[in-house]
Design an enzyme around this catalytic site. Structure first.
Site, PDB file in Angstrom:
ATOM      1  N   SER A  91       7.103 -37.953 -44.796  1.00 19.96           N
ATOM      2  CA  SER A  91       6.098 -38.979 -44.562  1.00 19.96           C
ATOM      3  C   SER A  91       5.693 -39.122 -43.106  1.00 19.96           C
ATOM      4  O   SER A  91       4.651 -39.710 -42.820  1.00 19.96           O
ATOM      5  CB  SER A  91       6.596 -40.333 -45.083  1.00 19.96           C
ATOM      6  N   HIS A 112       6.371 -39.208 -51.536  1.00 19.92           N
ATOM      7  CA  HIS A 112       5.022 -38.912 -51.036  1.00 19.92           C
ATOM      8  C   HIS A 112       4.444 -37.618 -51.602  1.00 19.92           C
ATOM      9  O   HIS A 112       3.335 -37.233 -51.220  1.00 19.92           O
ATOM     10  CB  HIS A 112       5.036 -38.834 -49.513  1.00 19.92           C
ATOM     11  N   LYS A 126       3.127 -45.540 -54.372  1.00 23.42           N
ATOM     12  CA  LYS A 126       2.092 -44.655 -53.841  1.00 23.42           C
ATOM     13  C   LYS A 126       1.156 -44.234 -54.972  1.00 23.42           C
ATOM     14  O   LYS A 126       0.259 -44.982 -55.349  1.00 23.42           O
ATOM     15  CB  LYS A 126       2.727 -43.438 -53.156  1.00 23.42           C
TER      16      LYS A 126
END
Length: 452
Positions: free
Chosen positions: A227, A255, A287
């Site tokens: 990230s 991610h 996310k």
């Protein structure tokens, strides 16, 4: 900084040290009176708080406004509203634009109407609801494994899972850039932790060869997409290494799920490997899945064991209806609309290409959802973020200790919702503002000017 300025700064530091030694000597020569009793501790006395206050004072002297904790007035997608003004937004995890999607909102509302806002108990006691199993089945399907277990916090998922599965006498080998939650999980477990340099799989192999025989269980932990830097490991080689040395492998896909792979099924799809060859897949719901929480995916045996024994699951309330409903709908949209993944990947590649052409330091980013622009010191990163905001672009700084001081950066989160014009404007503005800042001198130069 000129020679005269450096000399003045050194003289000031030496004088402060002499003064401190003098006070200490004088204090030790006098009898110490008993400290008065106090009703409550003042946390201003904590050294960490004092250090934070010093940093804030230095930032104030340089005229750097705090770029953090600015409230957004509505949905944060490709654009966002801050203090009543619209900004191009590059600071949110809404990778596939599913947060705020009509189907996602409708699902969350429908689940609340039926189940309320809380399940009101841990799942093992009385908090189990049908939507828990529905969501876990969807996540297992996306990852290509037998089962999954959903928890209420992404950070806590790593902490409780690692802290529960390994113990003293075990070894955990982690990439040096792994998330804080992984480090905290290892610390909780009591296992020995060794870091290998970021993405240095030769170093990982040497550690396995040198230390595997000394420990009972060995767990290797990497991330699907880092990230801070936007790069990812050679998962094929990592899998071969863990198999050769009889180790477990955990991949944090916070991610990378929804981002890597042709249809967004993550780093396993990207490399074309069998996901069942990885013992532990971890992900978050905040996310791609536009919700909140975390999960572990893997074998049914693993997930069933965690459901009856992992403290962060057993002793925590179950995921609420609204969060589960949003995540279920997002998972369905991920599977039904792979064009969102294609658009995200196209946007990320464009941002990286333009940034490199502009001479920006993007580090090892592969140009998917995360592209950093490394600027150097923390003060410069914060200053650049504020200058971008003044130009209508919201992109947040990442500063020490989250990254080394010399690697402070602006981190751009790219989404499927960004337009080509937004991406071009963000890169052009960043390059021009960074050039203007560097013409003004370093952060130390600006601090010295402020003190005159």
């Amino acid at each position: 900084m000129g020679a005269d300025d450096r000399a003045k700064l050194m003289d000031s530091l030496k004088a402060n040290r002499r003064s401190a030694r003098g006070r200490a000597t004088s204090s030790s020569a006098r009898p110490q009176a008993a400290a008065p009793k106090r009703k409550v501790y003042d946390f201003k006395e904590l050294p960490q708080v004092k250090q934070l206050q010093m940093h804030r004072a230095a930032a104030d002297m340089m005229g750097i406004e705090n770029p953090f904790f600015r409230p957004h007035d509505g949905l944060a997608a490709g654009t966002s509203v801050i203090n009543g003004s619209n900004y191009d937004n590059f600071a949110s995890y809404n990778y596939l634009g599913l947060n705020g999607h009509t189907k996602v909102n409708e699902a969350a509302k429908a689940y609340v109407d039926k189940f309320g806002t809380s399940v009101s108990a841990s799942r093992i006691v009385a908090g189990e609801r049908p939507f828990h199993a529905e969501l876990e089945a969807a996540l297992a399907r996306i990852h290509g494994v037998e089962s999954s277990i959903v928890m209420v916090s992404g950070h806590a998922t790593n902490v409780t899972t690692i802290g529960h599965l390994v113990h003293k006498g075990d070894l955990v080998l982690t990439d040096s850039f792994v998330h804080n939650s992984i480090a905290e999980g290892v610390r909780l477990s009591g296992a020995t932790r060794m870091n290998f340099p970021h993405d240095d799989l030769d170093a990982l192999e040497k550690m396995l060869a040198d230390h595997r025989h000394k420990f009972d269980k060995v767990l290797v932990v990497v991330e699907g997409l880092y990230s801070m830097d936007g790069d990812f490991p050679d998962l094929k080689r990592v899998v071969k290494l863990k198999q050769a040395y009889d180790a477990w492998l955990m991949v944090d896909e916070a991610h990378s799920i929804g981002v890597l792979g042709k249809t967004g099924k993550g780093i396993a799809e990207h490399f074309g490997i069998d996901p069942t060859e990885v013992e532990i897949w971890m992900g978050t719901l905040s996310k791609t899945f536009s919700s909140c929480g975390g999960y572990i995916a893997g074998s049914k045996v693993l997930c069933d064991y965690l459901k009856v024994s992992a403290p962060g699951f057993v002793f925590s309330v179950g995921l609420s209806a609204a969060l589960a409903g949003a995540a279920i709908a997002s998972a369905e949209l991920l599977e039904q609309e792979p064009e969102r993944v294609a658009k995200l990947q196209k946007n990320g590649a464009l941002f990286l290409e333009l940034a490199k052409e502009a001479g920006l330091n993007t580090g090892p980013s592969a140009g998917y959802a995360v592209v950093p622009v490394i600027v150097g010191d923390s003060a410069s990163a914060a200053t650049l973020s504020n200058r971008l905001l003044a130009k209508g672009i919201n992109a947040l700084p990442i500063i020490f200790p989250a990254v080394p001081e010399k690697s402070a950066r602006i981190r751009f989160f790219i989404t499927s919702e960004h337009t080509e014009d937004q991406i071009r404007r963000a890169v052009e503005t960043t390059a021009s503002e960074l050039d203007a800042m560097r013409a003004d001198g370093t952060a130390v130069d600006r601090l010295i000017k402020a003190t005159r």
